[in-house]
Design a protein around this motif. Structure first.
Motif, PDB file in Angstrom:
ATOM      1  N   ILE A   6       0.842  -1.210   0.000  1.00 33.29           N
ATOM      2  CA  ILE A   6       0.000   0.000   0.000  1.00 33.29           C
ATOM      3  C   ILE A   6       0.868   1.248   0.000  1.00 33.29           C
ATOM      4  N   GLY A   7       1.912   1.264   0.820  1.00 35.29           N
ATOM      5  CA  GLY A   7       2.777   2.432   0.900  1.00 35.29           C
ATOM      6  C   GLY A   7       3.557   2.687  -0.369  1.00 35.29           C
ATOM      7  N   SER A   8       3.885   1.622  -1.128  1.00 39.70           N
ATOM      8  CA  SER A   8       4.634   1.812  -2.369  1.00 39.70           C
ATOM      9  C   SER A   8       3.772   2.376  -3.488  1.00 39.70           C
ATOM     10  N   VAL A   9       2.465   2.190  -3.385  1.00 48.21           N
ATOM     11  CA  VAL A   9       1.559   2.664  -4.440  1.00 48.21           C
ATOM     12  C   VAL A   9       0.914   3.999  -4.068  1.00 48.21           C
ATOM     13  N   TYR A  10       0.433   4.130  -2.841  1.00 48.71           N
ATOM     14  CA  TYR A  10      -0.280   5.332  -2.402  1.00 48.71           C
ATOM     15  C   TYR A  10       0.530   6.054  -1.331  1.00 48.71           C
ATOM     16  N   GLN A  11       0.583   7.384  -1.480  1.00 50.35           N
ATOM     17  CA  GLN A  11       1.242   8.211  -0.468  1.00 50.35           C
ATOM     18  C   GLN A  11       0.249   9.180   0.176  1.00 50.35           C
ATOM     19  N   LYS A  12      -1.024   8.838   0.171  1.00 48.71           N
ATOM     20  CA  LYS A  12      -2.051   9.757   0.632  1.00 48.71           C
ATOM     21  C   LYS A  12      -2.338   9.621   2.124  1.00 48.71           C
ATOM     22  N   TRP A  13      -1.967   8.480   2.754  1.00 51.23           N
ATOM     23  CA  TRP A  13      -2.318   8.252   4.154  1.00 51.23           C
ATOM     24  C   TRP A  13      -1.142   8.592   5.066  1.00 51.23           C
ATOM     25  N   ARG A  14      -1.461   9.228   6.184  1.00 54.19           N
ATOM     26  CA  ARG A  14      -0.432   9.590   7.156  1.00 54.19           C
ATOM     27  C   ARG A  14      -0.003   8.390   7.993  1.00 54.19           C
ATOM     28  N   GLY A  15      -0.885   7.440   8.138  1.00 59.81           N
ATOM     29  CA  GLY A  15      -0.563   6.239   8.888  1.00 59.81           C
ATOM     30  C   GLY A  15      -1.487   5.108   8.501  1.00 59.81           C
ATOM     31  N   THR A  16      -0.970   3.867   8.553  1.00 60.58           N
ATOM     32  CA  THR A  16      -1.761   2.673   8.265  1.00 60.58           C
ATOM     33  C   THR A  16      -1.453   1.623   9.324  1.00 60.58           C
ATOM     34  N   ALA A  17      -2.397   0.727   9.521  1.00 57.98           N
ATOM     35  CA  ALA A  17      -2.212  -0.329  10.513  1.00 57.98           C
ATOM     36  C   ALA A  17      -3.124  -1.499  10.178  1.00 57.98           C
ATOM     37  N   VAL A  18      -2.730  -2.691  10.629  1.00 58.48           N
ATOM     38  CA  VAL A  18      -3.533  -3.902  10.514  1.00 58.48           C
ATOM     39  C   VAL A  18      -3.735  -4.439  11.921  1.00 58.48           C
ATOM     40  N   VAL A  19      -5.003  -4.663  12.288  1.00 60.47           N
ATOM     41  CA  VAL A  19      -5.359  -5.097  13.637  1.00 60.47           C
ATOM     42  C   VAL A  19      -6.166  -6.383  13.531  1.00 60.47           C
ATOM     43  N   GLU A  20      -5.859  -7.341  14.392  1.00 64.91           N
ATOM     44  CA  GLU A  20      -6.662  -8.560  14.473  1.00 64.91           C
ATOM     45  C   GLU A  20      -7.943  -8.232  15.238  1.00 64.91           C
ATOM     46  N   ILE A  21      -9.081  -8.475  14.613  1.00 69.54           N
ATOM     47  CA  ILE A  21     -10.349  -8.016  15.183  1.00 69.54           C
ATOM     48  C   ILE A  21     -10.688  -8.781  16.454  1.00 69.54           C
TER      49      ILE A  21
END
Length: 780
Positions: free
Chosen positions: A106-121
């Motif tokens: 995601i970071g290599s394609v889009y630079q629009k987000w200030r932060g990203t995360a993946v959380v186990e629900i």
């Protein structure tokens, strides 16, 4: 006997006053009332066209600026939500991927987000994170499955800044479900503010969530600048509270009937004055791309406020005396027209009506009053001849009393020699009199010349809005190319055609910008395809340029190319719909807009055009050429006011500047509009003056046309019938067409015809029996 005759005359006059909808009086009365109303409108309207210290055109321009910001913010937020959902869906459709790998891609394609995360629900455990720390505690994992559980939400950080959290699900078979979270700031993408302008995002309660253009107090150097910052911050907060309150209105009731353009609630505001400048602002509520269609961004109930300090101009008011003079001239012309119509048409016709009724009652002692000219004189002369025929009991057709009738006709005429001027000529004279007032008013009076004062703020706004639109187009192409890169990153060496087609179909359904998506190998063979047939295949492998224009067809085809990793020479190709670019150019208040390439050929437009056609204006070509020159490190947008023969045009040009794949396109966005359509003092006065002239033409045409149809036409026909009857035509029956004065005279002539016909029959019977009839003719 005299008293009885006077009583009958009074009854006849009362009947003459009781004409119905037709007749001579209603058109003249309506014309009088309308001319009086028009004179009042002229005096009040042309004498009170006041220019405020901030022209209405400047306030409208700020409103359009805020609308541009609302459109850009809504598109950016919706694009972020769509991109995150699409990326999550594409990952979920393949094999399980490690959380760190997901965020890296995601970071290599889009630079629009200030932060990203993946959380186990299930457990709430943070599996991976990139960028700034996210306030994950603001997400209630137990409500994600409910309605609106994955909707974007705004959260406020400890430092007071606001973030927008976008959520999506990562689901694989036999794997714990994961939550993909991305945060973005409520900043405007690519809004060109220019000098002394600020723009803010306002929440539903009126709080300023983010703003650009006003520096922080610690960033300025002098106390005066700090005072300016404090004043502007206070003014912006005041505008934000007012705009949030007004933006809650229904768009159907907040906008003027018939107004188009922006679909949401928008408007303008005026603030305080300081040092000769006054604060002006425009506001706009985030609205969907279609009427009545909401999006994820519109559900946030955000409002955009754009504020600028504008130099005030000296208030001017049009000359009230000039308005009174024009109104007085209209009253004089109207009085003359009404006098002509009453004196030459109405009074003679009513006189004929009374005399004709008198003849039918058998009152033949007094001669008929013959008007001085026109059809009324012809009818009066015929009535006088008929009176002699009734009085002497002879028929002019028999030649017994021709000289007597002629002398009677002359003796009955009062007021001098007979005029040959007809009713048509009189109506034409009245029309010329009205035209003499209307035409100069519309063509000569209060014309805006070369001295029209065009506020500099309008020229600056044209430049900044064009530059904002230019950035929106560039970002749209960059986002499209980023989508292609995202799809290409999910394809590898072992991806078959069926899986490629699935990815392409899903991308095509989620984004309307493409007309065709396909995978092309190095030999030019299409491995998978979605949408329409490819139009830009040249029989060889993919293009090297990330975005380019194919000009081989009837319309330009914008082609984006993204190479698939691990498959050398194979790429995902997307052909953009040209209508998608044209739709981005629909901006109210910018006039004509064109996107041109380096050769000044038109690629896209907000109105009709021919593909690859030249601009066709040397001034615009020079403006495009000048804006493409580098000023410092890069070109700068430019704007200019052209003055030529009273036609003033504001034009602006903004070249592509910035990063991304679209930078190499070397396109320029050009816009221009005539100043005549703007709310400027001189043009407002000119427009009202032209309106007064047009209203005068409408009043004259309607009233005189009504008079012509109801009175003049039937009166000419009646004159012909009356002369024919006086000449001895006893066979033609006279039928009244309308229940008015002309119809009443026609009925009287029919009664006289019947009386003469009866007498003629009696004479024939008397001649056959040898007994001449000497009984006087009574009323039939």
């Amino acid at each position: 006997m005299a008293a009885s005759r006077t009583s009958r005359r009074r009854k006849a006059r009362r009947r003459a006053d009781m004409s119905l909808l037709g007749g001579i009086r209603p058109p003249i009365t309506v014309l009088s009332v309308l001319l009086l109303a028009l004179a009042g409108f002229t005096a009040l309207s042309l004498g009170s066209v006041r220019e405020d210290k901030l022209p209405a055109a400047v306030l409208t321009s700020q409103q359009h600026f805020a609308e541009d910001g609302a459109i850009a913010l809504r598109a950016s937020l919706d694009e972020s939500v769509t991109d995150l959902d699409r990326v999550a869906a594409l990952f979920s459709a393949g094999k399980p991927v490690a959380p760190d790998a997901v965020l890296d891609r995601i970071g290599s394609v889009y630079q629009k987000w200030r932060g990203t995360a993946v959380v186990e629900i299930a457990s709430g455990r943070l599996l991976a994170a990139r960028g700034e720390n996210l306030p994950l505690t603001a997400v209630d994992r137990t409500k994600l499955a409910g309605e609106g559980g994955l909707a974007p939400r705004m959260v406020k950080l400890a430092n007071g800044e606001t973030r927008l959290l976008t959520l999506s699900l990562l689901s694989w078979k036999d794997q714990p479900q994961q939550l993909l979270v991305a945060s973005s700031s409520l900043r405007f993408p690519g809004i060109s503010l220019g000098n002394f302008r600020s723009i803010a995002v306002v929440g539903p309660d009126g709080d300023v969530l983010s703003n650009d253009g006003i520096p922080e107090p610690e960033m300025v150097l002098t106390d005066l600048q700090r005072d300016d910052v404090k004043r502007d911050t206070k003014q912006l907060k005041s505008f934000a509270k007012t705009a949030a309150k007004r933006a809650r209105a229904n768009p159907l009731t907040a906008k003027e009937p018939g107004s188009g353009g922006f679909l949401g609630v928008s408007g303008s505001l005026m603030g305080g004055e300081f040092g000769g400048d006054r604060a002006a602002a425009g506001y706009a509520r985030l609205a969907g791309p279609e009427a009545g269609v909401g999006t994820e961004a519109t559900s946030l109930q955000l409002t955009v406020v754009a504020m600028v300090n504008v130099a005030q101009s000296a208030g001017r008011t049009s000359d009230a005396f000039a308005g009174l003079v024009l109104a007085g001239a209209l009253l004089l012309v109207g009085a003359l027209v009404i006098a002509v119509l009453i004196g030459t048409v109405q009074r003679p016709l009513i006189t004929l009506f009374l005399d004709s009724r008198r003849l039918t009652r058998g009152d033949l002692a007094r001669p008929v009053t013959v008007p001085r000219g026109g059809e009324a004189a012809r009818i009066g002369t015929a009535l006088e001849r008929l009176r002699h025929q009734l009085l002497e009991g002879t028929d002019e057709a028999d030649g017994a009393d021709g000289d007597t009738a002629g002398s009677g006709s002359g003796s009955g005429r009062r007021g001098g020699p007979l005029r040959r001027t007809g009713a048509r000529t009189l109506v034409a004279v009245c029309a010329v009199l009205l035209l003499a007032w209307c035409v100069p008013l519309g063509l000569l009076v209060n014309r805006a010349g070369d001295d029209v004062v065009v506020p500099q703020q309008l020229v600056s706004d044209q430049r900044e809005r064009t530059d904002t639109l230019n950035d929106r187009i560039r970002r749209a192409l960059n986002e499209g190319h980023a989508d292609l890169l995202s799809v290409a990153s999910l394809m590898g060496e072992d991806t078959d055609s069926a899986h490629m087609r699935t990815l392409l179909d899903r991308t095509l359904q989620e984004h309307l910008r493409y007309q065709s998506l396909y995978v092309l190998d190095r030999s030019g063979k299409v491995l998978a395809q979605a949408g329409g047939g490819p139009q830009a295949i040249e029989g060889k492998g993919p293009r090297e340029e990330p975005i380019t224009v194919h000009s081989g067809g009837k319309e330009p085809v914008v082609v984006g190319t993204a190479e698939i990793p691990g498959r050398d020479g194979t790429a995902v190709v997307g052909e953009f719909r040209i209508d998608f670019l044209n739709s981005l150019l629909r901006r109210p208040g910018l006039g004509e807009i064109r996107v041109v390439d380096s050769k000044h050929r038109i690629i896209a437009s907000n109105s009709g055009y021919r593909a690859f056609q030249k601009l066709g204006d040397d001034r615009l070509d020079a403006l495009v050429e000048g804006s493409s020159l580098k000023v410092g490190m890069s070109p700068r947008p430019g704007s200019v006011l052209y003055r030529s023969g009273g036609d003033h045009v504001i034009a602006a040009a903004a070249p592509f500047v910035g990063g991304g794949a679209a930078k190499e396109m070397d396109w320029t966005v050009v816009s221009w509009q005539s100043v005549k359509g703007l709310a400027i003092h001189e043009y407002s006065l000119q427009n009202r003056t032209v309106l007064a002239g047009l209203l005068g033409l409408a009043v004259g045409a309607a009233s005189l046309g009504w008079l012509w149809i109801v009175v003049i036409g039937p009166l000419r026909e009646l004159a012909r019938r009356a002369e024919s009857l006086a000449d001895g035509d006893r066979r033609t029956v006279l039928y009244p067409r309308n229940h008015d004065e002309v119809g009443a005279v026609t009925r009287s002539l029919e009664i006289i015809r019947q009386q003469l016909q009866q007498r003629q029959q009696q004479r024939k019977q008397a001649g056959a029996g040898g007994k001449p009839s000497s009984a006087p003719a009574g009323r039939n």
